[in-house]
Design a protein around this motif. Structure first.
Motif, mmCIF file in Angstrom:
data_model
loop_
_atom_site.group_PDB
_atom_site.id
_atom_site.type_symbol
_atom_site.label_atom_id
_atom_site.label_comp_id
_atom_site.label_asym_id
_atom_site.label_seq_id
_atom_site.Cartn_x
_atom_site.Cartn_y
_atom_site.Cartn_z
ATOM 1 N N GLN A 1 0.832 -1.203 0.000
ATOM 2 C CA GLN A 1 0.000 0.000 0.000
ATOM 3 C C GLN A 1 0.868 1.255 0.000
ATOM 4 O O GLN A 1 0.577 2.232 -0.700
ATOM 5 C CB GLN A 1 -0.921 -0.003 1.221
ATOM 6 C CG GLN A 1 -1.981 -1.092 1.229
ATOM 7 C CD GLN A 1 -3.095 -0.851 0.212
ATOM 8 O OE1 GLN A 1 -3.336 0.276 -0.205
ATOM 9 N NE2 GLN A 1 -3.777 -1.914 -0.182
ATOM 10 N N SER A 2 1.942 1.234 0.763
ATOM 11 C CA SER A 2 2.855 2.372 0.835
ATOM 12 C C SER A 2 3.549 2.606 -0.496
ATOM 13 O O SER A 2 3.663 3.744 -0.963
ATOM 14 C CB SER A 2 3.888 2.137 1.937
ATOM 15 O OG SER A 2 4.835 3.180 1.959
ATOM 16 N N LEU A 3 4.020 1.536 -1.128
ATOM 17 C CA LEU A 3 4.685 1.677 -2.423
ATOM 18 C C LEU A 3 3.720 2.271 -3.445
ATOM 19 O O LEU A 3 4.087 3.172 -4.210
ATOM 20 C CB LEU A 3 5.192 0.315 -2.903
ATOM 21 C CG LEU A 3 6.210 -0.404 -2.015
ATOM 22 C CD1 LEU A 3 6.584 -1.746 -2.622
ATOM 23 C CD2 LEU A 3 7.442 0.456 -1.782
ATOM 24 N N ALA A 4 2.492 1.764 -3.470
ATOM 25 C CA ALA A 4 1.492 2.266 -4.408
ATOM 26 C C ALA A 4 1.184 3.739 -4.148
ATOM 27 O O ALA A 4 1.027 4.531 -5.081
ATOM 28 C CB ALA A 4 0.222 1.428 -4.320
ATOM 29 N N ALA A 5 1.099 4.110 -2.874
ATOM 30 C CA ALA A 5 0.767 5.492 -2.524
ATOM 31 C C ALA A 5 1.848 6.470 -2.956
ATOM 32 O O ALA A 5 1.558 7.649 -3.202
ATOM 33 C CB ALA A 5 0.539 5.606 -1.023
ATOM 34 N N HIS A 6 3.082 5.996 -3.074
ATOM 35 C CA HIS A 6 4.189 6.884 -3.436
ATOM 36 C C HIS A 6 4.485 6.893 -4.933
ATOM 37 O O HIS A 6 5.395 7.600 -5.375
ATOM 38 C CB HIS A 6 5.441 6.515 -2.636
ATOM 39 C CG HIS A 6 5.351 6.950 -1.206
ATOM 40 N ND1 HIS A 6 4.751 6.169 -0.230
ATOM 41 C CD2 HIS A 6 5.752 8.090 -0.573
ATOM 42 C CE1 HIS A 6 4.805 6.807 0.928
ATOM 43 N NE2 HIS A 6 5.384 7.974 0.743
ATOM 44 N N ALA A 7 3.738 6.112 -5.708
ATOM 45 C CA ALA A 7 3.847 6.147 -7.167
ATOM 46 C C ALA A 7 2.669 6.940 -7.718
ATOM 47 O O ALA A 7 1.526 6.678 -7.353
ATOM 48 C CB ALA A 7 3.837 4.733 -7.738
ATOM 49 N N HIS A 8 2.940 7.925 -8.576
ATOM 50 C CA HIS A 8 1.828 8.711 -9.108
ATOM 51 C C HIS A 8 1.010 7.886 -10.098
ATOM 52 O O HIS A 8 1.314 6.708 -10.346
ATOM 53 C CB HIS A 8 2.313 10.036 -9.701
ATOM 54 C CG HIS A 8 3.168 9.930 -10.916
ATOM 55 N ND1 HIS A 8 2.797 9.284 -12.070
ATOM 56 C CD2 HIS A 8 4.413 10.432 -11.168
ATOM 57 C CE1 HIS A 8 3.733 9.385 -12.977
ATOM 58 N NE2 HIS A 8 4.738 10.063 -12.465
ATOM 59 N N ALA A 9 -0.024 8.463 -10.656
ATOM 60 C CA ALA A 9 -1.006 7.705 -11.442
ATOM 61 C C ALA A 9 -0.383 6.912 -12.582
ATOM 62 O O ALA A 9 -0.851 5.825 -12.920
ATOM 63 C CB ALA A 9 -2.071 8.656 -11.991
ATOM 64 N N ARG A 10 0.683 7.432 -13.184
ATOM 65 C CA ARG A 10 1.366 6.719 -14.264
ATOM 66 C C ARG A 10 2.720 6.173 -13.801
ATOM 67 O O ARG A 10 3.539 5.768 -14.615
ATOM 68 C CB ARG A 10 1.563 7.651 -15.468
ATOM 69 C CG ARG A 10 0.253 8.078 -16.117
ATOM 70 C CD ARG A 10 0.486 9.022 -17.273
ATOM 71 N NE ARG A 10 1.216 10.218 -16.860
ATOM 72 C CZ ARG A 10 0.667 11.256 -16.227
ATOM 73 N NH1 ARG A 10 -0.619 11.230 -15.900
ATOM 74 N NH2 ARG A 10 1.393 12.316 -15.886
ATOM 75 N N GLY A 11 2.932 6.175 -12.494
ATOM 76 C CA GLY A 11 4.204 5.734 -11.946
ATOM 77 C C GLY A 11 4.337 4.217 -11.927
ATOM 78 O O GLY A 11 3.351 3.475 -12.037
#
Length: 202
Positions: free
Chosen positions: A131-141
């Motif tokens: 969840q943390s990794l996903a939260a720190h990647a922007h929409a196209r990250g």
């Protein structure tokens, strides 16, 4: 004792951070390529992208990516590893934090986990880390992770994290597999591979 501290115990009067940095200096001095992870990351996103080196250790990939023109933040839970990183590159952005509770309030083009970070997570934290990794990647990250899948590719006594468990945690965080290899150099992934490099995206 945590999984990480078990691996990073002081041995022969030398801290793990010092031994780790020395090993890669010796490899580089012998002509070995020590920045395969950074090169793989650079092949995914062009500079000057923003990269979060999550579990940056002594900063090998962080420093290499910065030299390539990326805006990089290095995060690690081990203060001694970050001390080595800061000594090598004091002007870079180093943060002491736990990936399971990380909340930088920022998003990145690429979140990179360049070591056996996933298998070394504390039991029960994989979902929170995803969840943390996903939260720190922007929409196209993108989230790019490499880790061993068998004992030969893991530190001694480190348990295997099944790839299916990692994929499930990332799916629950809203990320799906985009690419997958068996090495940072891009060798095709097979079911019997002992190592995986995997890229997830929304």
């Amino acid at each position: 004792m945590t999984r990480w501290t078990d691996v990073a115990r002081t041995q022969a009067g030398e801290t793990y951070a010092v031994a780790y940095a020395r090993r890669f200096r010796e490899l580089a001095a012998s002509g070995n390529e020590i920045n395969g992870e950074a090169l793989a990351a650079a092949a995914l996103v062009p500079a000057p992208a923003r990269v979060l080196d999550a579990g940056c250790g002594t900063g090998r990939s962080t420093i290499a990516l910065s030299a390539m023109g990326y805006e990089v933040t290095g995060v690690d839970v081990d203060a001694s590893m970050l001390d080595m990183a800061r000594a090598e590159a004091p002007d870079l952005d180093w943060r002491l934090d736990d990936l399971a509770t990380l909340d930088l309030g920022e998003q990145f083009d690429l979140v990179l986990l360049a070591g056996n970070i996933i298998p070394l997570l504390e039991p029960g934290t994989l979902e929170a880390v995803a969840q943390s990794l996903a939260a720190h990647a922007h929409a196209r990250g993108l989230v790019m992770v490499g880790f061993g899948l068998d004992a030969a590719h893991l530190p001694a006594s480190c348990p295997v994290t099944p790839l299916a468990d990692y994929d499930a945690a990332m799916a629950a965080a809203g990320l799906a597999v985009r690419d997958r290899w068996s090495t940072w150099e891009g060798e095709p992934f097979t079911d019997d591979a002992g190592y995986v490099v995997t890229v997830h995206a929304r």
